[in-house]
Design a protein around this motif. Structure first.
Motif, mmCIF file in Angstrom:
data_model
loop_
_atom_site.group_PDB
_atom_site.id
_atom_site.type_symbol
_atom_site.label_atom_id
_atom_site.label_comp_id
_atom_site.label_asym_id
_atom_site.label_seq_id
_atom_site.Cartn_x
_atom_site.Cartn_y
_atom_site.Cartn_z
ATOM 1 N N TRP A 1 -98.451 -54.137 36.352
ATOM 2 C CA TRP A 1 -99.518 -53.357 35.352
ATOM 3 C C TRP A 1 -100.767 -53.469 36.278
ATOM 4 N N GLY A 2 -101.893 -53.018 35.738
ATOM 5 C CA GLY A 2 -103.191 -52.761 36.311
ATOM 6 C C GLY A 2 -103.216 -51.799 37.365
ATOM 7 N N ASN A 3 -104.427 -52.052 38.347
ATOM 8 C CA ASN A 3 -104.775 -51.229 39.243
ATOM 9 C C ASN A 3 -103.599 -51.242 40.354
ATOM 10 N N PRO A 4 -102.890 -49.914 40.717
ATOM 11 C CA PRO A 4 -102.083 -50.156 41.660
ATOM 12 C C PRO A 4 -102.485 -50.253 43.146
ATOM 13 N N ASP A 5 -103.985 -50.353 43.253
ATOM 14 C CA ASP A 5 -104.474 -50.459 44.665
ATOM 15 C C ASP A 5 -105.141 -51.756 44.709
ATOM 16 N N GLY A 6 -105.259 -52.413 43.587
ATOM 17 C CA GLY A 6 -106.060 -53.770 43.347
ATOM 18 C C GLY A 6 -105.342 -54.765 44.052
ATOM 19 N N ALA A 7 -106.091 -55.930 44.274
ATOM 20 C CA ALA A 7 -105.626 -57.266 44.864
ATOM 21 C C ALA A 7 -104.474 -57.588 43.846
ATOM 22 N N ILE A 8 -103.814 -58.395 44.423
ATOM 23 C CA ILE A 8 -102.251 -58.750 43.559
ATOM 24 C C ILE A 8 -102.288 -60.159 43.098
ATOM 25 N N VAL A 9 -101.983 -60.149 41.865
ATOM 26 C CA VAL A 9 -101.660 -61.639 41.228
ATOM 27 C C VAL A 9 -100.530 -61.512 40.479
#
Length: 276
Positions: free
Chosen positions: A17-25
């Motif tokens: 989920w979330g921003n596909p280019d974002g930092a991963i959690v």
């Protein structure tokens, strides 16, 4: 819905989920639940620009109900396959309860190359079972009673646990949520009986002591001091001491499910730690 076919043909369900280019959690859930137990944290961090990934452990949720292989080493090998598939790197790994054991064993076995930080919430390490050395652990008879209850009437047992100790709803003055109880029951009953049964031995008897000592990244340990499922004296306090870069925050009066009950506080602590 996304699935990954694993080395033995089992299918692992995951959310990305979330921003596909974002930092991963990434998130690892507790027993006997699924990735659904992390919705509040995934929505919150997703809204803050992060890419949030959670899986249903094999035998749990929407993943394959395998008869064999319901053990920690197999679980973390599944995770490594998932992380390779999703190209996870420079990420933060979060785990609750049994999932905290999964995080710990993953980092101990597969190393910290993909991760820069980790968070353990109400987590089972270093060892739940009471032994001659681990004197503050829980008696084996308690876990035997879990197995007996599953075989006798799993549906009722999976109502009793969330109605009482899991969320702390058995404490005087607790604000009991029927929705939380039913949601826990729903997730638990979607887990295979075999995996739920096998996993009791896995989360109670696996010794994570050496794994904790190997973890060479910062780890935030969040634990309630009224955790009736994984008592802090045998878990959070010891884990924070064993971790080379461990940081402990104690939730006063906090239950085993602080991420479900103290949602705003946990979400803020996660975000602050990730950004620091």
């Amino acid at each position: 819905m996304p699935y990954l076919t694993l080395r033995d043909g089992a299918e692992l369900f995951y959310k990305d989920w979330g921003n596909p280019d974002g930092a991963i959690v990434t998130f690892s859930h507790g027993w006997p639940l699924s990735s659904d137990n992390w919705e509040s944290q995934m929505m919150y961090l997703g809204d803050h620009g992060y890419r949030v990934i959670a899986h249903d452990r094999r035998g749990h949720g929407r993943s394959s109900q395998t008869w064999n292989g319901n053990n920690m080493d197999n679980f973390v090998d599944d995770l490594e396959e998932l992380f390779a598939h999703l190209k996870v790197k420079d990420a933060v790994m979060v785990g609750h309860s049994h999932g905290g054991g999964e995080v710990t064993r993953y980092l101990g076995k597969h190393g910290t190359g993909r991760f820069k930080k980790a968070v353990l919430i109400g987590a089972v390490p270093p060892l739940m079972l009471k032994t001659d050395i681990n004197t503050k652990g829980t008696e084996k008879s308690v876990f035997d009673s879990f197995r007996e209850a599953i075989m006798k009437d799993r549906a009722q047992f999976f109502l009793d646990v969330p109605s009482g100790p899991f969320f702390g709803f058995n404490r005087p003055g607790a604000q009991k949520s029927e929705g939380q109880i039913r949601n826990w029951w729903r997730q638990g009953m979607n887990t295979s009986c075999k995996s739920a049964y096998d996993s009791i031995k896995d989360f109670s008897e696996t010794d994570f002591t050496e794994d904790l000592k190997k973890i060479d990244i910062p780890v935030l340990v969040l634990h309630g001091d009224d955790d009736q499922v994984v008592p802090i004296e045998a878990s959070g306090l010891k884990s924070a001491e064993l971790l080379p870069q461990g940081k402990l925050k104690i939730y006063k009066g906090g239950s085993h499910a602080i991420h479900n009950i103290n949602v705003d506080e946990v979400n803020k602590d996660l975000l602050d730690f990730i950004k620091s």
